[in-house]
Design an enzyme around this catalytic site. Structure first.
Site, PDB file in Angstrom:
ATOM      1  N   SER A 230       0.872  -1.241  -0.164  1.00  0.00           N
ATOM      2  CA  SER A 230      -0.059   0.125   0.034  1.00  0.00           C
ATOM      3  C   SER A 230       0.882   1.122  -0.215  1.00  0.00           C
ATOM      4  O   SER A 230       1.627   1.463  -1.231  1.00  0.00           O
ATOM      5  CB  SER A 230      -0.842   0.084   0.985  1.00  0.00           C
ATOM      6  OG  SER A 230      -1.859   0.869   1.156  1.00  0.00           O
ATOM      7  N   ASP A 463      -8.729  -4.768  -6.495  1.00  0.00           N
ATOM      8  CA  ASP A 463      -8.284  -3.741  -5.946  1.00  0.00           C
ATOM      9  C   ASP A 463      -8.870  -2.440  -6.688  1.00  0.00           C
ATOM     10  O   ASP A 463      -8.723  -2.037  -7.902  1.00  0.00           O
ATOM     11  CB  ASP A 463      -6.776  -3.372  -6.017  1.00  0.00           C
ATOM     12  CG  ASP A 463      -6.268  -2.482  -4.662  1.00  0.00           C
ATOM     13  OD1 ASP A 463      -7.191  -1.608  -4.463  1.00  0.00           O
ATOM     14  OD2 ASP A 463      -5.199  -2.591  -4.644  1.00  0.00           O
ATOM     15  N   HIS A 497      -8.276  -4.219  -2.045  1.00  0.00           N
ATOM     16  CA  HIS A 497      -6.885  -3.903  -1.595  1.00  0.00           C
ATOM     17  C   HIS A 497      -6.482  -4.535  -0.419  1.00  0.00           C
ATOM     18  O   HIS A 497      -5.027  -4.648  -0.371  1.00  0.00           O
ATOM     19  CB  HIS A 497      -6.925  -2.198  -1.310  1.00  0.00           C
ATOM     20  CG  HIS A 497      -5.682  -1.578  -0.920  1.00  0.00           C
ATOM     21  ND1 HIS A 497      -4.646  -1.578  -1.873  1.00  0.00           N
ATOM     22  CD2 HIS A 497      -5.018  -0.946   0.301  1.00  0.00           C
ATOM     23  CE1 HIS A 497      -3.478  -0.890  -0.995  1.00  0.00           C
ATOM     24  NE2 HIS A 497      -3.918  -0.524  -0.017  1.00  0.00           N
TER      25      HIS A 497
END
Length: 516
Positions: A230, A463, A497
């Site tokens: 991330s 995602d 995600h």
């Protein structure tokens, strides 16, 4: 995938969070005639919860915010525990010299909170720097000082992706954070007051430079690898860009080299609701009430971006929460033959889940840290033109060969570097984009310092925050820049995600294969 599926627990709405819901707007003539009856009055427990939290905070203003949030520390769902760590459970390095910043004057000094796992080799060549996401602390896995599970518990340890039998792993709280590293909630040494929004705007590059101050202090010249997910993927790429000779390998999971407009929009919405909270007070709330309502709403928005529509459908569908007996007993006889009246507060299970996520987070993280760090993500851009605007001089690509893993370098019969890294250069194929993004050549130009650094790129097909196309373009741009040691994989699954936290088998396997 089996391990990931096993980790997805059934969500049960917390009774402390989901209280009495609206009994229903539909009324018969007789109920309208007796509108003073309590059973006919609408209930807004989600609004009342904010007021109750505010009252509780006012009554305990002199107490620690962390103690007031302890009742919300229960964990439900497949998310990691984001509990506020204890200062006794991590190390702190005080950097007494000024830290240069990208957009502002240097910070006079900084503290860096960090934790470690594994054993540092005598030659100090087995170090992996692990980078966190936006709201995570340095507590990536359990330690003797803090046995609680960390946010990447299943990936760190003997035989795991980050194998503590081979590697010495360091994870820091990032610059701008609130878990021990200098940030807006820290005291400004020049005034004796908290920085608040007098804290300078920071960049991903500033976070990485602070981490390398720690590495210098620890006597660590080179990293075996820089690993991040991330926002941590941005840091990992930035580390390889800033210090190509010092970073042996780069792992970027669910990240990007250039924040997209959609991600910027999502984070702007989070900051907007947070800054609209009257308690935020332009960032100067430390002597009063924190902006808990804004933080709750910001977390709800963030949670939507972390997951995916198919997962919501599988986990919750359109199911409604089960009404407690007390609510059923209050329904008037006059409307007993009507369908269940919709509530204006959390009623669908998906609503109760988002409400829980916001409630359990709103007092655990500093609001100003969220604002500053999310802005640092927005302005991250490794294209050549963006780097030129920052007046950065790109360093040359590394000239020395990347390191062999400790298990190989310890034996004279180890393969050569050339053969070893040739084996690593593999990828799940993806079709070339029919309309390549206009910025791809500029991104390749910006990534040129990474031309000789083995890099693993992991993307997630579901995602929505960092779409898989962004991972593809990082891999494509690296190859355009001349990097022939790019490993690229796409992960399936429906977790969006947060797949990088959950898919232990596939994420861990890709990392283990790349590092060892």
């Amino acid at each position: 995938m089996q391990a990931a599926r096993a980790s997805v627990r059934r969500f049960k709405p917390s009774g402390d969070v989901i209280r009495k819901s609206l009994s229903g707007p539909g009324r018969t003539p007789s109920s309208r005639a007796s509108s003073s009856k309590a059973s006919d009055r609408p209930h807004f427990p989600c609004v009342d919860a904010h007021a109750a939290r505010e009252l509780h905070l006012r009554s305990s203003l002199r107490s620690s915010i962390s103690s007031s949030s302890s009742t919300s520390s229960s964990h439900s769902g497949p998310e990691p525990a984001y509990a506020r760590p204890s200062p006794a459970s991590y190390h702190v390095y005080h950097h007494p010299r000024p830290l240069p910043l990208t957009y502002a004057s240097p910070l006079p000094s900084i503290n860096i909170a960090y934790e470690t796992w594994g054993t540092l080799s005598p030659t100090r060549d087995n170090v992996i720097l692990l980078h966190t996401g936006l709201s995570a602390s340095s507590h990536a896995a359990s330690t003797d000082l803090n046995p609680a599970e960390g946010w990447w518990e299943n990936f760190i340890g003997p035989g795991r992706a980050l194998d503590t039998n081979q590697f010495f792993i360091i994870c820091t709280n990032v610059l701008g954070g609130c878990y021990g590293t200098t940030g807006p909630s820290s005291v400004d040494p020049s005034t004796g007051q908290r920085y608040a929004t007098h804290f300078p705007v920071i960049s991903i590059f500033d976070m990485v430079q602070a981490q390398f101050c720690l590495l210098d202090h620890l006597g660590i010249e080179n990293l075996y690898a820089s690993v991040g997910s991330s926002m941590g993927a941005m840091q990992s790429l930035a580390a390889g860009w800033l210090y190509p000779e010092r970073v042996g390998k780069v792992v970027s999971i669910s990240g990007t080299a250039r924040s997209s407009p959609s991600a910027i929009a999502m984070r702007f919405a989070q900051r907007s609701v947070l800054m609209a909270d009257p308690n935020w007070n332009k960032g100067f709330y430390y002597d009063g009430l924190p902006p808990h309502t804004g933080m709750k709403l910001a977390r709800q928005i963030a949670t939507i971006t972390y997951r995916s529509g198919p997962e919501w459908d599988m986990r919750f569908g359109r199911k409604l929460r089960r009404l407690p007996a007390a609510e059923n007993s209050e329904e008037s006889p006059e409307i007993a033959d009507k369908p269940r009246a919709p509530a204006l507060c959390p009623d669908f299970l998906i609503e109760t889940y988002l409400d829980y996520q916001g409630e359990s987070f709103c007092l655990k993280y500093d609001a100003n840290s969220l604002i500053y760090i999310s802005k640092a993500m927005d302005i991250f851009d490794l294209t050549g033109s963006a780097l030129a605007e920052l007046r950065f001089t790109p360093p040359p690509p590394r000239s020395s060969p990347p390191p062999l893993p400790p298990s190989m370098s310890a034996h004279p019969t180890s393969p050569t570097h050339t053969h070893y890294h040739w084996v690593l250069s593999h990828s799940k194929s993806h079709p070339p984009p029919p309309n390549p993004p206009a910025h791809l050549p500029e991104l390749a130009e910006g990534l040129r310092p990474l031309a000789n650094t083995p890099t693993l790129i992991l993307g997630v097909q579901s995602d929505i925050l960092f779409p898989v196309e962004q991972q593809r373009e990082v891999a494509d741009a690296l190859r355009m820049a001349g990097n022939q040691m790019v490993s690229y994989f796409e992960l399936g699954g429906v977790w969006g995600h947060d797949t990088f936290l959950l898919d232990v088998q596939n994420v861990g396997g890709a990392i283990r294969g790349f590092l060892s």
